[in-house]
Design a protein around this motif. Structure first.
Motif, PDB file in Angstrom:
ATOM      1  N   VAL A 176       0.840  -1.201   0.000  1.00 34.83           N
ATOM      2  CA  VAL A 176       0.000   0.000   0.000  1.00 34.83           C
ATOM      3  C   VAL A 176       0.869   1.243   0.000  1.00 34.83           C
ATOM      4  N   LEU A 177       1.959   1.223   0.779  1.00 35.12           N
ATOM      5  CA  LEU A 177       2.869   2.366   0.829  1.00 35.12           C
ATOM      6  C   LEU A 177       3.484   2.637  -0.540  1.00 35.12           C
ATOM      7  N   ALA A 178       3.927   1.563  -1.204  1.00 35.11           N
ATOM      8  CA  ALA A 178       4.516   1.737  -2.537  1.00 35.11           C
ATOM      9  C   ALA A 178       3.481   2.197  -3.543  1.00 35.11           C
ATOM     10  N   GLY A 179       2.271   1.642  -3.469  1.00 37.70           N
ATOM     11  CA  GLY A 179       1.240   2.032  -4.421  1.00 37.70           C
ATOM     12  C   GLY A 179       0.744   3.448  -4.218  1.00 37.70           C
ATOM     13  N   SER A 180       0.676   3.912  -2.971  1.00 38.74           N
ATOM     14  CA  SER A 180       0.179   5.261  -2.713  1.00 38.74           C
ATOM     15  C   SER A 180       1.167   6.323  -3.119  1.00 38.74           C
ATOM     16  N   GLU A 181       2.440   5.981  -3.256  1.00 37.73           N
ATOM     17  CA  GLU A 181       3.444   6.957  -3.676  1.00 37.73           C
ATOM     18  C   GLU A 181       3.479   7.121  -5.190  1.00 37.73           C
ATOM     19  N   GLN A 182       2.710   6.314  -5.917  1.00 35.55           N
ATOM     20  CA  GLN A 182       2.604   6.477  -7.359  1.00 35.55           C
ATOM     21  C   GLN A 182       1.375   7.331  -7.677  1.00 35.55           C
ATOM     22  N   ARG A 183       1.161   7.572  -8.950  1.00 33.30           N
ATOM     23  CA  ARG A 183      -0.013   8.346  -9.339  1.00 33.30           C
ATOM     24  C   ARG A 183      -1.279   7.536  -9.071  1.00 33.30           C
ATOM     25  N   LEU A 184      -2.373   8.228  -8.815  1.00 37.41           N
ATOM     26  CA  LEU A 184      -3.635   7.565  -8.503  1.00 37.41           C
ATOM     27  C   LEU A 184      -4.188   6.879  -9.741  1.00 37.41           C
ATOM     28  N   SER A 185      -4.608   5.623  -9.571  1.00 36.34           N
ATOM     29  CA  SER A 185      -5.198   4.887 -10.684  1.00 36.34           C
ATOM     30  C   SER A 185      -6.662   5.262 -10.892  1.00 36.34           C
ATOM     31  N   GLY A 217       4.800  -0.466  12.131  1.00 36.20           N
ATOM     32  CA  GLY A 217       5.420   0.837  12.042  1.00 36.20           C
ATOM     33  C   GLY A 217       5.228   1.517  10.706  1.00 36.20           C
ATOM     34  N   LEU A 218       4.167   1.127   9.979  1.00 36.22           N
ATOM     35  CA  LEU A 218       3.919   1.718   8.666  1.00 36.22           C
ATOM     36  C   LEU A 218       2.645   2.563   8.625  1.00 36.22           C
ATOM     37  N   GLY A 219       1.892   2.592   9.731  1.00 35.02           N
ATOM     38  CA  GLY A 219       0.587   3.246   9.715  1.00 35.02           C
ATOM     39  C   GLY A 219       0.656   4.700   9.303  1.00 35.02           C
ATOM     40  N   LEU A 220       1.447   5.524  10.003  1.00 33.08           N
ATOM     41  CA  LEU A 220       1.520   6.939   9.692  1.00 33.08           C
ATOM     42  C   LEU A 220       2.292   7.192   8.403  1.00 33.08           C
ATOM     43  N   SER A 221       3.203   6.293   8.037  1.00 34.59           N
ATOM     44  CA  SER A 221       3.891   6.440   6.757  1.00 34.59           C
ATOM     45  C   SER A 221       2.901   6.320   5.604  1.00 34.59           C
ATOM     46  N   ILE A 222       1.983   5.367   5.719  1.00 36.31           N
ATOM     47  CA  ILE A 222       0.953   5.213   4.695  1.00 36.31           C
ATOM     48  C   ILE A 222       0.034   6.424   4.684  1.00 36.31           C
ATOM     49  N   VAL A 223      -0.301   6.957   5.851  1.00 34.44           N
ATOM     50  CA  VAL A 223      -1.141   8.153   5.925  1.00 34.44           C
ATOM     51  C   VAL A 223      -0.488   9.306   5.170  1.00 34.44           C
ATOM     52  N   ALA A 254      -0.391  11.747  -2.221  1.00 33.12           N
ATOM     53  CA  ALA A 254      -0.944  11.313  -3.503  1.00 33.12           C
ATOM     54  C   ALA A 254      -2.212  12.069  -3.856  1.00 33.12           C
ATOM     55  N   HIS A 255      -2.911  12.606  -2.857  1.00 33.62           N
ATOM     56  CA  HIS A 255      -4.135  13.378  -3.085  1.00 33.62           C
ATOM     57  C   HIS A 255      -3.866  14.880  -2.976  1.00 33.62           C
ATOM     58  N   HIS A 256      -2.606  15.281  -3.178  1.00 33.01           N
ATOM     59  CA  HIS A 256      -2.214  16.693  -3.147  1.00 33.01           C
ATOM     60  C   HIS A 256      -2.519  17.332  -1.793  1.00 33.01           C
ATOM     61  N   GLY A 257      -2.411  16.539  -0.751  1.00 32.57           N
ATOM     62  CA  GLY A 257      -2.678  17.037   0.592  1.00 32.57           C
ATOM     63  C   GLY A 257      -1.446  16.996   1.474  1.00 32.57           C
ATOM     64  N   THR A 258      -1.637  17.393   2.713  1.00 32.60           N
ATOM     65  CA  THR A 258      -0.565  17.391   3.696  1.00 32.60           C
ATOM     66  C   THR A 258      -1.078  16.760   4.982  1.00 32.60           C
ATOM     67  N   VAL A 259      -0.160  16.321   5.799  1.00 32.06           N
ATOM     68  CA  VAL A 259      -0.503  15.769   7.106  1.00 32.06           C
ATOM     69  C   VAL A 259       0.420  16.393   8.146  1.00 32.06           C
ATOM     70  N   ARG A 260      -0.172  16.758   9.260  1.00 31.74           N
ATOM     71  CA  ARG A 260       0.593  17.411  10.322  1.00 31.74           C
ATOM     72  C   ARG A 260       0.202  16.792  11.655  1.00 31.74           C
ATOM     73  N   ALA A 261       1.197  16.533  12.482  1.00 30.21           N
ATOM     74  CA  ALA A 261       0.962  15.948  13.804  1.00 30.21           C
ATOM     75  C   ALA A 261       1.595  16.837  14.862  1.00 30.21           C
ATOM     76  N   MET A 290      -6.643  18.279   2.654  1.00 25.82           N
ATOM     77  CA  MET A 290      -6.685  18.006   1.216  1.00 25.82           C
ATOM     78  C   MET A 290      -7.562  19.044   0.526  1.00 25.82           C
ATOM     79  N   PRO A 291      -7.303  19.313  -0.735  1.00 29.93           N
ATOM     80  CA  PRO A 291      -8.204  20.227  -1.466  1.00 29.93           C
ATOM     81  C   PRO A 291      -9.554  19.573  -1.679  1.00 29.93           C
ATOM     82  N   VAL A 292     -10.605  20.362  -1.546  1.00 33.42           N
ATOM     83  CA  VAL A 292     -11.952  19.818  -1.726  1.00 33.42           C
ATOM     84  C   VAL A 292     -12.187  19.559  -3.203  1.00 33.42           C
TER      85      VAL A 292
END
Length: 397
Positions: free
Chosen positions: A222-231, A352-358, A364-371, A385-387
């Motif tokens: 999932v991590l590898a797939g989410s770093e590519q363009r959205l299908s 240890g991949l949960g937040l990495s996938i987030v 991939a959705h042109h968004g950001t994540v902040r903790a 994320m942009p609406v």
């Protein structure tokens, strides 16, 4: 108010117009100096000639008075001529300068049109795929070299991403198949009613290890797939993804005595529904795992602010040093306080991949994540994320 950004075309036009006005001003100054010297010399010679001719014809003897009158008149004529020349020269410079500015704007636009084509192609490539090329035709100048270099970079990136996609597809099959076979063999062995208790305990341990390996591989894929363009790119409501994640997380939070509070509003985005559900599930799963059993809580909020959709998950839990927060988004990084982790039944410890996938799904959705670390312990994680188009105007209301 945001200041309007200056463009290269505007700067080139201003530079061209400024150079033209400076050259024109220097030219007018030289012409003025030359004309002044020439008129001054000619006015003196002319005045003397006129006086001599007048005296010769009239026979008058008051030469000095007559010379002064003629010289004054010549000086006035010289000044008027210089002033007229200066006024008309400056007016002509202004008119021609405005025309030169317009011509410079047109020429700058024509010269920069290949750069605009490169920019447009780069934007399309970023939004769609890496298969498109600029393929600029024209003279072998600096702009064509830039376009050819960009095409070569796109070619290398395209091959690299194709190789990564093939690797992910092959790894999905090659890694899952042996684990599936192992799980099947262990389950068959445990179904034997004559199997001793020690074998059953060993089988249960092996099943747990096998399940953890499956989860690890699934997370990596999932991590590898989410770093590519959205299908896929469809309209998805983050509220639905949050509700689904809350329902799934309830199986672990309720037995652990962790309360989930929800404040969910509509927040439509464009993207992959499965990846967005995985993002919400990982946030909830992380909030359940790192919490206080029996007295903890999780707050989930979905809303839209200033044209952006926001998913916020806040939880109680062990204290997190602020300098360790950013590192939690790196793969295989876990919270150090392992004794306070609440595990889901049969899931084993996280990979240890949960937040990495987030983070990867958000990007991939042109968004950001902040903790941010809560002073009382736990985290507040916000995904922005942009609406979806069509909702941006309503989101600011």
């Amino acid at each position: 108010m945001r200041r309007r950004q200056s463009t290269i075309r505007l700067r080139l036009t201003l530079l061209y117009a400024g150079a033209f006005f400076l050259a024109g001003a220097v030219l007018i100054g030289l012409m003025y100096f030359y004309l002044n010297q020439s008129l001054e010399r000619r006015s003196g010679i002319g005045a003397q000639r006129m006086v001599r001719e007048f005296l010769a014809q009239s026979g008058a003897r008051d030469r000095q008075d007559l010379y002064d009158v003629v010289a004054a008149q010549a000086e006035r004529n010289r000044r008027e001529t210089l002033e007229a020349m200066l006024v008309w020269s400056l007016a002509s410079l202004g008119a021609v300068g405005i025309a030169a500015g317009g011509l410079g704007w047109a020429l700058a636009g024509r010269a920069l049109s290949p750069l605009q084509r490169i920019t447009a192609t780069a934007r399309r490539v970023a939004d769609r795929s890496l298969h498109e090329r600029i393929d600029l035709h024209g003279p072998d100048d600096e702009i064509k070299d830039l376009a050819d270099t960009f095409d070569a970079m796109l070619e290398r990136l395209d091959r690299a991403f194709d190789g990564q996609r093939r690797f992910v597809a092959n790894a999905s099959h090659e890694l899952r198949t042996p684990l599936t076979i192992n799980r099947t063999l262990i389950e068959v062995a445990l179904d034997d009613p004559d199997a001793p208790e020690s074998t059953r305990r060993l089988g249960a341990t092996l099943l747990e290890v096998n399940h953890r390996h499956e989860r690890l591989i699934d997370g990596l894929l999932v991590l590898a797939g989410s770093e590519q363009r959205l299908s896929t790119n469809v309209r998805v409501d983050l509220a639905d993804a949050a509700r689904h994640a809350i329902a799934v997380a309830g199986a672990a939070s309720e037995p652990a005595g962790i309360e989930i509070r929800a404040d969910i509003g509509a927040a439509a985005v464009s993207g992959d529904a499965l990846l967005l559900e995985r993002l919400a599930q990982n946030l909830l799963d992380n909030a359940v795992r790192y919490n206080h059993p029996g007295r903890g809580w999780i707050a989930v909020r979905v809303d839209t602010v200033d044209g952006t959709a926001r998913l916020t998950v806040e939880n109680t839990g062990p204290a997190v040093p602020p300098f360790e927060v950013d590192g939690l988004f790196e793969p295989f990084r876990r919270l150090a306080a392992a004794e306070r982790i609440v595990d889901r039944p049969g899931s084993g410890r996280g990979a240890g991949l949960g937040l990495s996938i987030v983070r990867s799904v958000a990007h991939a959705h042109h968004g950001t994540v902040r903790a941010t670390a809560r002073a009382e312990g736990g985290l507040t994680v916000t995904v922005v994320m942009p609406v979806a188009r069509g909702d941006a105007r309503r989101s600011g209301q």
